[in-house]
Design an enzyme around this catalytic site. Structure first.
Site, mmCIF file in Angstrom:
data_model
loop_
_atom_site.group_PDB
_atom_site.id
_atom_site.type_symbol
_atom_site.label_atom_id
_atom_site.label_comp_id
_atom_site.label_asym_id
_atom_site.label_seq_id
_atom_site.Cartn_x
_atom_site.Cartn_y
_atom_site.Cartn_z
ATOM 1 N N HIS A 127 -11.919 -41.951 87.194
ATOM 2 C CA HIS A 127 -11.270 -43.272 87.252
ATOM 3 C C HIS A 127 -11.543 -44.011 88.215
ATOM 4 O O HIS A 127 -10.959 -44.720 88.731
ATOM 5 C CB HIS A 127 -9.895 -42.917 86.997
ATOM 6 C CG HIS A 127 -9.513 -42.003 85.732
ATOM 7 N ND1 HIS A 127 -9.177 -42.603 84.412
ATOM 8 C CD2 HIS A 127 -9.413 -40.925 85.712
ATOM 9 C CE1 HIS A 127 -8.887 -41.903 83.665
ATOM 10 N NE2 HIS A 127 -9.099 -40.547 84.176
ATOM 11 N N LYS A 179 -34.846 -75.590 64.921
ATOM 12 C CA LYS A 179 -33.993 -76.315 64.240
ATOM 13 C C LYS A 179 -34.379 -76.554 62.313
ATOM 14 O O LYS A 179 -33.561 -76.480 61.759
ATOM 15 C CB LYS A 179 -33.928 -77.802 64.704
ATOM 16 C CG LYS A 179 -33.111 -78.840 64.030
ATOM 17 C CD LYS A 179 -33.114 -80.171 64.527
ATOM 18 C CE LYS A 179 -32.302 -80.842 63.688
ATOM 19 N NZ LYS A 179 -32.129 -82.327 64.097
#
Ligand SMILES: NC(=O)c1ncn([C@@H]2O[C@H](COP(=O)(O)O)[C@@H](O)[C@H]2O)c1NC=O
Length: 525
Positions: free
Chosen positions: A281, A140
């Site tokens: 596919h 932070k």
């Protein structure tokens, strides 16, 4: 603007002490004052380096078996003071607290303790509290402090210590990385809490919350289509699979390569005997078993050589030289196997672009997810040894019991059919598919397609005749079986369970065709 912050004072608290020796020696040589917790401080002291123990800093002993070490305002004020603010600097001076410029922390090994089968008590004791607090505080406050959570960054820390400190950009990047470290850690803790410690699923097997963490492994050239962007991410937790496969040769894997290769592995790994699936596919254009892997490949390829062009091949055994020679003759996008016999890779490499992958893991997570808009579906994975997949459990719906060879083909067809997208009809002979109808919106068209594919390979050769058929779900009407029977299919296996089963059974009976019911369905969408 020089936004580097010189590293004068570092707080070091690491569980995993790999690389710590070099780091602290280097920091000390660079004139950095070291403050450290119990075990880390002992190691530093043992090296003959000056170190301030956290308990000397706080005036409070480490206690409760290490549950409280750094959880003290003297530590956290030193990490959290925003030194861009005069007021914060003045408050530190009033309080007599020295700020830290660098925080080096790695956390208790929670996930490793779970993986090692630790007891609940041992696992809970490995939930780090003070560590994440320091990491989050430093991250932070990255405008004033640099945070290191990864041993791979120790070299960078030393460089920074010797050269005037980290820049603001570097501290920001380290802070982002640190929050990933604590977030990943907490996903592990929350997942374990909600599934092992308490059953948040309330007996359903689906926890009240799921968290995932994934690390980006590669940005792909494009997605399913060239105008789509795509990337590959790896599981933070859970079993390894295709995403972790090693690529030995060939062009970079594409998005579609990954999708097809996953489908190919799923198909080939369904079999205990040597098996090969060739996928286009996400659907099989050939799947077969054989005495050895080369035979399985030959048979799979023979099913539909036209479609196999540009396909993805998965083998469930190491690729032999013999198989490699066969594959080298066909344009193939990807080949994946658990290994390669000596010389096989060299033969395959004859084709510049073929992607050669080694993926050793089989199986994986017991559940699978699929994103939908606004959410996610989760289900237990479909598996081929579900009840009803074993021929012993099948019901003879009509006709003579199949002889051993026919029954083996039916068993093969039933498993292989699962790898084709629904509605799926798969015709098989001698352990290999000969015609597959898949992805149709009605079962009649899938039957037509399977027969047409079987009979169109060689002019005048009716491969459907004398074959067996499997259907991934029941026949709602007798029209599909009618097509199969007209084509000469001698036995059919299907789940059964339609309200009109008797029409299908009657049709088979009239034509002397054997039909088995499995009682299990294998839709694949
Ligand atoms: N409780 C605390 O105040 C605390 N402060 C630091 N730790 C952890 O203690 C470990 C280092 O301990 P040591 O230096 O004693 O080997 C680090 O993994 C660090 O994350 C703590 N331990 C657990 O919460």
């Amino acid at each position: 603007m020089n936004d580097q912050i010189p590293i004068k004072r570092a707080l070091v608290s690491v569980f995993d002490k790999t690389g710590l020796e070099d780091l602290v020696r280097g920091l000390a040589e660079a004139g950095v004052e070291l403050v450290s917790t119990g075990g880390s401080a002992s190691l530093i002291e043992g090296l003959g380096l000056p170190v301030t123990k956290v308990e000397d800093l706080t005036g409070f002993p480490e206690c409760l078996d290490g549950r409280v070490k750094t959880l003290h305002p003297r530590v956290h004020a030193g990490i959290l003071a925003d030194r861009r603010l005069d007021d914060h600097v003045a408050q530190l001076a009033d309080l007599g607290v020295e700020p830290f410029d660098l925080v080096v922390v790695n956390l208790y090994p929670f996930a490793a303790t779970v993986a090692a089968g630790g007891t609940v008590e041992e696992i809970i004791e490995k939930i780090d509290i003070g560590g994440p607090s320091m990491v989050r505080a430093a991250a932070k406050n990255h405008p004033s402090v640099a945070i290191i959570t990864d041993g791979a960054d120790y070299g960078r820390a030393l460089e920074a210590a010797r050269n005037g400190g980290f820049t603001y950009e570097e501290r920001k990047a380290l802070a982002a990385k640190a929050f990933v470290h604590t977030a990943t850690y907490d996903v592990g803790v929350a997942s374990w809490m909600g599934s092992v410690l308490v059953d948040s699923s309330e007996g359903t097997g689906f926890p009240a919350w799921i968290g995932g963490t994934y690390d980006k492994a590669a940005v792909l050239r494009y997605g399913e289509n060239p105008h789509q962007n795509a990337a590959l991410y790896l599981n933070g937790f859970g079993p390894a699979g295709l995403a972790q496969a090693e690529q030995l040769h060939g062009k970079e894997m594409s998005y579609n390569n990954y999708v097809d290769t996953d489908a190919a592995r799923r198909a080939a790994n369904d079999f205990a005997e040597p098996a090969v699936a060739i996928i286009k596919h996400a659907n099989p254009c050939g799947i077969a078993v054989g005495e050895d892997i080369a035979e399985a490949h030959r048979r799979a390829h023979e099913c539909d050589p036209v479609s196999a062009f540009g396909g993805v091949i998965a083998a469930n055994r190491p690729v032999t030289v013999e198989m490699a020679k066969q594959v080298a003759d066909v344009f193939t996008e990807v080949i994946v196997a658990p290994g390669y016999e000596d010389g096989a890779v060299e033969i395959l490499q004859g084709k510049k672009n073929i992607r050669i992958l080694v993926a050793t893991t089989v199986g994986g997570s017991p559940v699978e997810t699929r994103p939908i808009s606004g959410g996610l579906l989760m289900q237990t994975v479909d598996h081929v040894d579900a009840e009803g997949d074993d021929v012993e459990s099948w019901t003879l719906a009509t006709g003579e019991p199949a002889d051993a060879a026919t029954l083996a083909d039916l068993a093969f067809a039933w498993k292989a059919c699962r790898s084709a997208k629904s509605n799926a009809i798969l015709l098989a002979k001698d352990g290999g598919s000969v015609g597959i109808g898949m992805g149709q919106v009605n079962r009649v068209d899938s039957c037509k397609l399977a027969v047409e594919r079987a009979n169109s390979l060689v002019e005048g050769e009716e491969r459907a005749r004398g074959s067996v058929a499997a259907s991934d779900a029941f026949f709602p009407f007798e029209d599909g079986p009618q097509i199969l029977i007209e084509a000469g299919v001698k036995a059919i296996v299907q789940p059964g369970g339609s309200v009109r089963d008797e029409l299908t059974v009657e049709l088979c009976k009239q034509h002397g065709v054997t039909m088995y019911f499995t009682g299990t369905r294998h839709f694949f969408h």
